[in-house]
Design a protein around this motif. Structure first.
Motif, PDB file in Angstrom:
ATOM      1  N   ALA A  32       0.836  -1.206   0.000  1.00  0.00           N
ATOM      2  CA  ALA A  32       0.000   0.000   0.000  1.00  0.00           C
ATOM      3  C   ALA A  32       0.872   1.258   0.000  1.00  0.00           C
ATOM      4  N   ALA A  33       1.931   1.253   0.790  1.00  0.00           N
ATOM      5  CA  ALA A  33       2.852   2.403   0.818  1.00  0.00           C
ATOM      6  C   ALA A  33       3.499   2.601  -0.546  1.00  0.00           C
ATOM      7  N   LEU A  34       3.857   1.515  -1.189  1.00  0.00           N
ATOM      8  CA  LEU A  34       4.437   1.594  -2.532  1.00  0.00           C
ATOM      9  C   LEU A  34       3.454   2.251  -3.494  1.00  0.00           C
ATOM     10  N   MET A  35       2.206   1.866  -3.427  1.00  0.00           N
ATOM     11  CA  MET A  35       1.201   2.421  -4.336  1.00  0.00           C
ATOM     12  C   MET A  35       0.936   3.904  -4.064  1.00  0.00           C
ATOM     13  N   ARG A  36       1.136   4.334  -2.821  1.00  0.00           N
ATOM     14  CA  ARG A  36       0.965   5.759  -2.468  1.00  0.00           C
ATOM     15  C   ARG A  36       2.168   6.598  -2.856  1.00  0.00           C
ATOM     16  N   PRO A  72      -6.107  -9.203  -3.383  1.00  0.00           N
ATOM     17  CA  PRO A  72      -7.245  -8.880  -4.257  1.00  0.00           C
ATOM     18  C   PRO A  72      -8.384  -8.119  -3.572  1.00  0.00           C
ATOM     19  N   ALA A  73      -8.539  -8.271  -2.294  1.00  0.00           N
ATOM     20  CA  ALA A  73      -9.647  -7.614  -1.591  1.00  0.00           C
ATOM     21  C   ALA A  73      -9.182  -6.452  -0.720  1.00  0.00           C
ATOM     22  N   SER A  74      -7.949  -6.032  -0.893  1.00  0.00           N
ATOM     23  CA  SER A  74      -7.388  -5.004  -0.023  1.00  0.00           C
ATOM     24  C   SER A  74      -7.694  -3.595  -0.519  1.00  0.00           C
ATOM     25  N   GLU A  75      -8.472  -2.882   0.270  1.00  0.00           N
ATOM     26  CA  GLU A  75      -8.760  -1.484  -0.067  1.00  0.00           C
ATOM     27  C   GLU A  75      -7.531  -0.611   0.108  1.00  0.00           C
ATOM     28  N   PRO A  95      -4.935   3.541  -3.364  1.00  0.00           N
ATOM     29  CA  PRO A  95      -3.845   4.360  -3.894  1.00  0.00           C
ATOM     30  C   PRO A  95      -3.414   3.924  -5.306  1.00  0.00           C
ATOM     31  N   MET A  96      -3.600   2.649  -5.621  1.00  0.00           N
ATOM     32  CA  MET A  96      -3.251   2.181  -6.962  1.00  0.00           C
ATOM     33  C   MET A  96      -4.144   2.855  -8.005  1.00  0.00           C
ATOM     34  N   ILE A  97      -5.437   2.949  -7.714  1.00  0.00           N
ATOM     35  CA  ILE A  97      -6.379   3.588  -8.638  1.00  0.00           C
ATOM     36  C   ILE A  97      -6.033   5.065  -8.837  1.00  0.00           C
ATOM     37  N   ARG A 134      -0.244   6.978 -13.633  1.00  0.00           N
ATOM     38  CA  ARG A 134      -0.049   6.126 -14.807  1.00  0.00           C
ATOM     39  C   ARG A 134      -0.539   4.714 -14.508  1.00  0.00           C
ATOM     40  N   LEU A 135      -1.804   4.552 -14.466  1.00  0.00           N
ATOM     41  CA  LEU A 135      -2.387   3.244 -14.200  1.00  0.00           C
ATOM     42  C   LEU A 135      -2.550   2.500 -15.528  1.00  0.00           C
ATOM     43  N   PRO A 136      -1.930   1.337 -15.665  1.00  0.00           N
ATOM     44  CA  PRO A 136      -2.063   0.568 -16.920  1.00  0.00           C
ATOM     45  C   PRO A 136      -3.512   0.168 -17.169  1.00  0.00           C
ATOM     46  N   LEU A 137      -3.875   0.078 -18.416  1.00  0.00           N
ATOM     47  CA  LEU A 137      -5.233  -0.307 -18.794  1.00  0.00           C
ATOM     48  C   LEU A 137      -5.581  -1.726 -18.338  1.00  0.00           C
ATOM     49  N   THR A 138      -4.563  -2.558 -18.148  1.00  0.00           N
ATOM     50  CA  THR A 138      -4.805  -3.948 -17.758  1.00  0.00           C
ATOM     51  C   THR A 138      -5.187  -4.104 -16.290  1.00  0.00           C
ATOM     52  N   ILE A 139      -5.079  -3.064 -15.514  1.00  0.00           N
ATOM     53  CA  ILE A 139      -5.370  -3.136 -14.073  1.00  0.00           C
ATOM     54  C   ILE A 139      -6.845  -2.945 -13.824  1.00  0.00           C
TER      55      ILE A 139
END
Length: 186
Positions: free
Chosen positions: A144-148, A167-170, A175-177, A181-186
């Motif tokens: 989560a810290a990495l995604m932030r 998969p179920a981690s908010e 932060p990933m969303i 630059r969020l890849p289209l595959t996500i």
């Protein structure tokens, strides 16, 4: 802050208590980090820092770590010693040391606690290799810290791995969303 002078050395010899050694650690760290010193003084300061990095008292090691955490003058071996210490000593060095290599950071991820993994993920800059390791083996909070972290280089493969693992981690998904630059595959 000047190099320890004769008076400081005499004080240390007369009172080798933890507070006096912690003060010396701060002085040595500040000296190595900021001021111009000649090669002899630098060599002496590094020798003292190596000894203080192995001091039995946590407050002494923590004072050294805090005073040297972001210094490019921190010798690599001392940075690794401090990064592998207990969390109270290690976290500031893990987050801020520019002398720790990707290999060092991956080893910290493999052997470290969740807090140390999170500190790696919170660094100002995180390479693609280290980001992939966080996604692969880091705790949920570290991922989560990495995604932030705006200063990281997370590949689409690492993002997919983070989703596969959590998969179920908010706390990972939110932060990933929000990443620019969020890849289209996500």
């Amino acid at each position: 802050i000047a190099m320890p002078d004769q008076k400081t050395v005499e004080r240390l010899l007369a009172d080798p208590s933890a507070p006096v050694r912690a003060d010396l650690a701060s002085r040595i760290g500040a000296q190595l980090s900021g001021q111009r010193i000649n090669e002899r003084e630098r060599s002496l300061a590094i020798d003292i820092a190596r000894r203080l990095a192995r001091d039995a008292i946590e407050t002494v090691r923590k004072a050294l770590a805090e005073s040297l955490q972001g210094s490019d003058a921190l010798p690599h071996d001392i940075a690794v010693t401090l990064a592998n210490d207990i969390e109270d000593v290690a976290l500031s060095v893990i987050r801020n040391s520019i002398v720790l290599t990707d290999d060092d950071l991956v080893e910290i991820l493999k052997a470290g606690s969740g807090a140390k993994q999170e500190a790696v993920a919170e660094r100002r800059e995180v390479s693609e290799r280290v980001a992939a390791s966080v996604a692969e083996i880091g705790s949920e909070r570290a991922v989560a810290a990495l995604m932030r972290n705006p200063g990281d280089d997370v590949s689409p493969a690492a993002m997919n791995r983070a989703i596969d693992r959590f998969p179920a981690s908010e706390i990972v998904a939110e932060p990933m969303i929000g990443r620019p630059r969020l890849p289209l595959t996500i």
